[in-house]
Structure formats: C-alpha cells, structure tokens
Enzyme design. Structure first.
Site, PDB file in Angstrom:
ATOM      1  N   GLU A   6      10.731  15.647  15.121  1.00  0.00           N
ATOM      2  CA  GLU A   6      11.142  15.628  13.777  1.00  0.00           C
ATOM      3  C   GLU A   6      10.569  16.747  12.812  1.00  0.00           C
ATOM      4  OE1 GLU A   6       9.566  12.108  11.442  1.00  0.00           O
ATOM      5  OE2 GLU A   6      11.570  11.915  10.641  1.00  0.00           O
ATOM      6  N   GLU A  31      10.365   1.045  10.075  1.00  0.00           N
ATOM      7  CA  GLU A  31      11.543   2.116   9.751  1.00  0.00           C
ATOM      8  C   GLU A  31      10.807   3.309  10.022  1.00  0.00           C
ATOM      9  OE1 GLU A  31      14.632   1.445   9.106  1.00  0.00           O
ATOM     10  OE2 GLU A  31      14.585  -0.648   8.391  1.00  0.00           O
ATOM     11  N   CYS A  57      13.956  10.662   6.574  1.00  0.00           N
ATOM     12  CA  CYS A  57      14.016  10.241   7.787  1.00  0.00           C
ATOM     13  C   CYS A  57      15.651  10.301   8.450  1.00  0.00           C
ATOM     14  CB  CYS A  57      13.658   8.647   7.933  1.00  0.00           C
ATOM     15  SG  CYS A  57      14.755   7.729   6.631  1.00  0.00           S
ATOM     16  N   LYS A  75       0.902  -1.161   0.087  1.00  0.00           N
ATOM     17  CA  LYS A  75       0.013   0.001  -0.032  1.00  0.00           C
ATOM     18  C   LYS A  75       0.925   0.979   0.002  1.00  0.00           C
ATOM     19  CE  LYS A  75      -1.788   2.758   2.847  1.00  0.00           C
ATOM     20  NZ  LYS A  75      -1.427   3.820   2.320  1.00  0.00           N
TER      21      LYS A  75
HETATM   22  P1  NAD Z   1       2.812   7.953   8.098  1.00  0.00           P
HETATM   23  O1  NAD Z   1       3.209   7.351   9.353  1.00  0.00           O
HETATM   24  O2  NAD Z   1       1.733   9.168   8.136  1.00  0.00           O
HETATM   25  O3  NAD Z   1       2.275   7.094   6.932  1.00  0.00           O
HETATM   26  C1  NAD Z   1       3.293   5.926   6.461  1.00  0.00           C
HETATM   27  C2  NAD Z   1       2.366   5.127   5.677  1.00  0.00           C
HETATM   28  O4  NAD Z   1       1.477   4.372   6.456  1.00  0.00           O
HETATM   29  C3  NAD Z   1       1.485   5.548   4.609  1.00  0.00           C
HETATM   30  O5  NAD Z   1       1.169   4.784   3.499  1.00  0.00           O
HETATM   31  C4  NAD Z   1       0.022   5.690   5.423  1.00  0.00           C
HETATM   32  O6  NAD Z   1      -1.053   5.725   4.749  1.00  0.00           O
HETATM   33  C5  NAD Z   1      -0.034   4.375   6.465  1.00  0.00           C
HETATM   34  N1  NAD Z   1      -0.748   4.528   7.308  1.00  0.00           N
HETATM   35  C6  NAD Z   1      -1.013   5.736   8.281  1.00  0.00           C
HETATM   36  N2  NAD Z   1      -2.012   5.207   9.201  1.00  0.00           N
HETATM   37  C7  NAD Z   1      -2.153   3.793   9.216  1.00  0.00           C
HETATM   38  C8  NAD Z   1      -2.677   3.076  10.016  1.00  0.00           C
HETATM   39  N3  NAD Z   1      -3.593   3.209  10.856  1.00  0.00           N
HETATM   40  N4  NAD Z   1      -2.598   1.679   9.672  1.00  0.00           N
HETATM   41  C9  NAD Z   1      -1.626   1.348   8.489  1.00  0.00           C
HETATM   42  N5  NAD Z   1      -1.232   1.993   7.985  1.00  0.00           N
HETATM   43  C10 NAD Z   1      -1.234   3.423   8.113  1.00  0.00           C
HETATM   44  O7  NAD Z   1       4.319   8.690   7.503  1.00  0.00           O
HETATM   45  P2  NAD Z   1       4.525   9.634   6.271  1.00  0.00           P
HETATM   46  O8  NAD Z   1       4.043  11.126   6.704  1.00  0.00           O
HETATM   47  O9  NAD Z   1       3.802   9.044   5.126  1.00  0.00           O
HETATM   48  O10 NAD Z   1       5.953   9.547   6.155  1.00  0.00           O
HETATM   49  C11 NAD Z   1       6.895  10.477   6.776  1.00  0.00           C
HETATM   50  C12 NAD Z   1       7.398   9.817   8.110  1.00  0.00           C
HETATM   51  O11 NAD Z   1       8.059   8.451   7.687  1.00  0.00           O
HETATM   52  C13 NAD Z   1       8.452  10.326   8.779  1.00  0.00           C
HETATM   53  O12 NAD Z   1       8.492  10.300  10.256  1.00  0.00           O
HETATM   54  C14 NAD Z   1       9.749   9.798   8.383  1.00  0.00           C
HETATM   55  O13 NAD Z   1      10.854   9.911   9.208  1.00  0.00           O
HETATM   56  C15 NAD Z   1       9.375   8.430   8.291  1.00  0.00           C
HETATM   57  N6  NAD Z   1      10.426   7.684   7.419  1.00  0.00           N
HETATM   58  C16 NAD Z   1      11.123   6.625   7.710  1.00  0.00           C
HETATM   59  C17 NAD Z   1      11.810   6.094   7.092  1.00  0.00           C
HETATM   60  C18 NAD Z   1      12.986   5.102   7.766  1.00  0.00           C
HETATM   61  O14 NAD Z   1      13.443   4.427   6.879  1.00  0.00           O
HETATM   62  N7  NAD Z   1      13.267   4.737   9.072  1.00  0.00           N
HETATM   63  C19 NAD Z   1      11.943   6.251   5.725  1.00  0.00           C
HETATM   64  C20 NAD Z   1      11.357   7.261   5.434  1.00  0.00           C
HETATM   65  C21 NAD Z   1      10.412   7.957   6.044  1.00  0.00           C
END
Ligand code: NAD
Length: 479
Positions: free
Chosen positions: A382, A249, A283, A174
């Site tokens: 962050e 992650e 991230c 997804k």
């Molecule tokens: P997010 O947590 O809002 O969403 C990430 C994914 O999770 C999206 O596909 C979203 O639709 C899904 N999601 C949201 N709520 C959910 C639920 N209840 N159940 C299942 N899936 C759900 O994050 P974002 O805003 O899209 O991305 C930014 C974040 O990602 C930042 O905090 C960043 O640091 C982190 N990130 C981490 C890494 C890493 O490798 N450590 C890499 C890239 C981004």
C-alpha cells in the site's frame, strides 16, 4: 489552548497531563496547536465515565431518546459543515471541497443510524418443546473504544459513533495524533447536542501510548479500529487477551479492471480519481489499474493525459482537487516508491514536488506509472499516496487472477459495456466492495469492509449493527 486540543471526559474538557505534541498543517509545514498525549490514568477515567453513562441509563435508554439525540447531532454537523471543513483541511491537508463534503456525508450517516435506534428487534423462535416461549433480545455491547486514522478522520469517527450510539453503547474515541482537530470539533457538537455526560468521550494521543492503553484496558468491551494492517493485527492480538470484540478496517491494494470494450475516456479520468482522491491516502484507492492488453497503449496515453488535470494545490482553494500528503515522513515514503519506479518501470506523468508557494508543504504531483507488473513492490504494498500503477492483462481470467493476487481485499472496480462480464468479474474479485463503471460510491445504507488482510467485520448498512450488539436468547418455560 482551545477545547479542540483538550480531552473530553465525562462531559468536561480537561487539560491533558501528558507530554504535548504539535499538530501540523501539511500544506505549510507549520504547527497549528498542541495536543497532550493521553496518559493511562486519563484513559482509565474516560473508560470509567463511559461505563458510568452506559450503566447509568444510556445502555437501557428508550430508542426514541437515542434517535432524537442522533438527529440533533446530525443537524448540528450539517450546520457546521463549513467550519468542520475548515478545521479538517487545516489539520489533514485534504481539499476543502472534500472536508466539507465529508461533513455533509457525516450528517447523513447520523440521520441514517438515528432511524435504526428503534429497529433493533429480536425474534421469536418456534421450538419443538411446545411449552416453551423463546425469544431473542438485541443488547448493546457496552463501552466501545473507537480508534481512528488521519485520512478522513471525521467520517471514520462517525462511521463508528453513529451505529454504536444508536444501539445504546457508549464511546471513548482516540483520533490520530496526525489529524485530531476535526474529531475534536465533532465532539464539541456532541456536547452541544445534549447527549448525557460520558456517552461520548475523547482522549487525544499517540497510538503507542494512548491507543495501547485503550486496547489493553479490561473496561473496554469492543474495539472499533480503522488503520494500517500491521497495527490492526497488533490491536486484534492485544484485544484477544481480554476477549474484547474487535472490528478492523485496514489497508488495501485495490484493482480497477478496464476492459477494451469500456468507455475508455470516462474510465481513464475516473481511474485517476479512484487513485488520486484524498491525495491517494485512501484505503480504497484504486492503486492498481488493470488494462486489457489490446488497448494498453491507447488507454495508458489517456490516463497519463487525464492525470494532468489533477494539479496539487492549496487545499483551501475551492478548485483544488489534490492537497498535500499528511506529513514529511509520508511524503518521503511515497517519493521512495516513485524513485524506485524510475528504474523498474516508467513514470509517465507527475511524481515531482511542486515548488513556489507550495514548497513548504508536503505536496507531490500525482504520478502515473506504466510498465508495472504485479510482482513489483509498487503493486504489492500500500503506497498511500497519489501513485497509480498500470498493469496489463490478457483476458478476463488473467484480469481476475491478477486482481486477486494480493494479500488485500478491500475494493475493486470493473469497467465494461458487457453486463455479463461486469457481473462475472464482480463476483470473482475477492473484495468487500466492487464498483461497476464507477468508483467511490459509498452510502450509509451499504456495508463496507474488507476480505483477507483488509479487515474483519463491516461498517455501514444494517450489517454494522451486529457488531455493536450482543444477542441474548430468552427461554421461558410456560406452566
Ligand atoms: P495507523 O495504523 O498508523 O494508525 C491508526 C490509528 O491507530 C491511529 O489513531 C493511531 O494512533 C492508532 N494506533 C497506532 N498504534 C496503536 C496501538 N499500538 N494501539 C492502539 N492504537 C494504535 O494508520 P494510519 O497511518 O493513521 O492510517 C493509514 C492506514 O489506515 C492505511 O493503511 C489505510 O489503508 C488504513 N485505512 C483503512 C480504512 C478502511 O476503512 N479500511 C480507512 C481509512 C484508512
């Protein structure tokens, strides 16, 4: 509607039955298509297709079949790099030079893990009972739900898909609702590569609806999640109810430590890259720049000067290094941090929205903030935007204390010409990746992941394969 906005389930592109939501080009603020929010029934069908493919053969396939399939996909991704880049830039706002680079990196990633398909060996274990032959087998976990955020959506899908498929798992992915089109283009290439139906499935949709249905579903054996820390905690708690395997992650607040003896010109320019790449939406952003007090003034001036080279611009232009933020909401959030810094610290460069042709997009000129202390919200949360905070330290011990004074532990950097100091600090910072006199070095062969609130498990390298396999012990009584 193109296939990119449809779900891909069991080898077929399907119109979604759920409500449509627009995807927006962040550089213009204009809609570029609609995706349907995947319903619980569609998630159920996708998981059933993945289960059927797993049990129907892929889970027990010959390693050479998986290796060849991944190599074919790698080739297609490499050939499609320009189009993957174009789609990715239009959808996420990341500069074209980065999105095409991501596609090239994705192809390398697939090639690397293709090579692991026939190297997932078990071992024989000598026991004290001499009339026993004991050995282990490495078997795939089963159906993997791969949930991906909007920054670097192509890479972060591949980081899950490549090792999962090499080990014989099947996938339902997804993408983020904010940047779904590059992962969808990737799945078009999966279809072209001739992988058996159901091995890779994609369901579009929001986290709250489609993502939630995936993490609750008892048919999913493992959730591979990249996203925010709060979402990650929710994913882990929900997955625990059905004892799914989980890898996370998550976010970061990484410290980039510059000692007085470093090459300060290189460090200043690279520290800007460490934070401003992907418009700060990484991230691994080196968002806390720690500088030895003895050179604070000189180095701060260099950083503020270097930041001027990072001009926000049209992400489709080859020379652009900084694109827009992903959405108006994210822009407002980042602007909130900059406004706060105007009263609590000093904005030394950037922090304004460019006008003219860029006024319709979610652009922000990268900001350098001086006079920050590690207690400020700017240093603790962050930001996920192009905002670089400079924090002074007294000596090595002070630098290590500040670097570790954070809930996160994703990455860190150390700049020095003293090799002993470099290794000491690299050991002392509690984070999953440390760069010495550099930043951003990532390779398919190296493990990547977080300590503390930055996650659980590792992606990349041989370590990731442990999270996509179960180990079975076989105890044979010899007669
Ligand atoms: P997010 O947590 O809002 O969403 C990430 C994914 O999770 C999206 O596909 C979203 O639709 C899904 N999601 C949201 N709520 C959910 C639920 N209840 N159940 C299942 N899936 C759900 O994050 P974002 O805003 O899209 O991305 C930014 C974040 O990602 C930042 O905090 C960043 O640091 C982190 N990130 C981490 C890494 C890493 O490798 N450590 C890499 C890239 C981004």
């Amino acid at each position: 509607m193109t296939s990119a906005t449809q779900h891909y389930i069991g080898g077929e592109w399907l119109e979604g039955a759920g409500d449509a939501i627009p995807t927006v080009n962040p550089a213009t603020g204009q809609g570029i298509g609609d995706i349907a929010i995947g319903t619980a029934e569609e998630v159920d069908r996708a998981i059933a297709a993945a289960r059927a493919a797993f049990e129907g053969g892929w889970g027990r396939s010959a390693p050479a079949e998986r290796r060849k399939a991944l190599l074919r996909l790698s080739q297609l991704v490499a050939e499609d790099a320009m189009e993957l880049g174009r789609v990715g830039t239009e959808d996420s706002g990341m500069p074209f030079s980065l999105t095409t680079g991501e596609a090239v990196f994705a192809a390398e990633y697939l090639e690397f893990f293709a090579g692991w398909a026939d190297r997932l060996t078990g071992e024989t274990i000598p026991l004290n009972q001499t009339e026993v032959f004991d050995y282990t087998l490495r078997e795939p976990v089963g159906v993997v739900a791969a949930i991906v955020p909007w920054n670097a959506p192509l890479s972060l899908t591949i980081w899950k898909l490549a090792p999962a498929l090499a080990a014989g798992n099947t996938i339902v992915t997804k993408p983020s609702e904010l940047a779904p089109l590059a992962p969808a283009r990737l799945v078009e290439l999966v279809a072209k590569a001739g992988l058996p139906r159901g091995v890779v499935n994609l369901v579009h949709g929001t986290g709250g609806a489609t993502g939630q249905a995936l993490i609750e579903h008892p048919g999913v054996d493992k959730v591979a999640f990249t996203g925010g820390t709060e979402t990650g905690k929710h994913v882990a708690a929900t997955a625990a109810k059905t004892l799914k395997r989980v890898s996370l992650e998550l976010g970061g607040k990484s410290a980039n430590v510059v000692f007085a003896d470093a090459d300060l010109d290189t460090a200043a320019y690279q520290a800007c890259w460490a934070c401003f790449l992907y418009t700060g939406q990484q991230c691994i952003a080196g968002s806390r720049l720690l500088v030895e007090r003895a050179v604070e003034e000189e180095f701060t001036e260099k950083v503020a000067g270097a930041a001027g080279a990072f001009v926000a611009g049209d992400p489709m232009q080859p020379a652009t290094q900084v694109g827009p933020l992903i959405s108006e909401r994210q822009l407002d959030r980042v602007l909130g941090f900059v406004e706060e810094a105007r009263s609590t610290a000093r904005v030394l460069a950037g922090g304004d929205r460019p006008g003219g042709e860029l006024a319709g997009g979610y652009f922000l000129q990268p900001a350098v903030i001086g006079g920050v202390t590690n207690e400020m919200r700017l240093a603790r949360e962050e930001v996920f935007g192009p905002v670089l905070s400079i924090i002074p330290f007294d000596d090595e011990a002070d630098a290590i204390r500040i670097a570790n004074d954070t809930p996160y532990g994703l990455a860190g950097g150390v700049w020095t010409n003293d090799v002993n100091k470099a290794h000491r600090v690299a050991r002392a910072i509690r984070a999953g990746t440390i760069w010495v006199n550099s930043w951003h070095g990532l390779n398919p062969a190296t493990p990547f992941g977080g300590y503390k609130a930055s996650g659980m498990g590792r992606e990349g390298g041989r370590e990731v394969l442990a999270s996509y396999t179960e180990t079975k012990n076989v105890y044979v009584q010899l007669r």
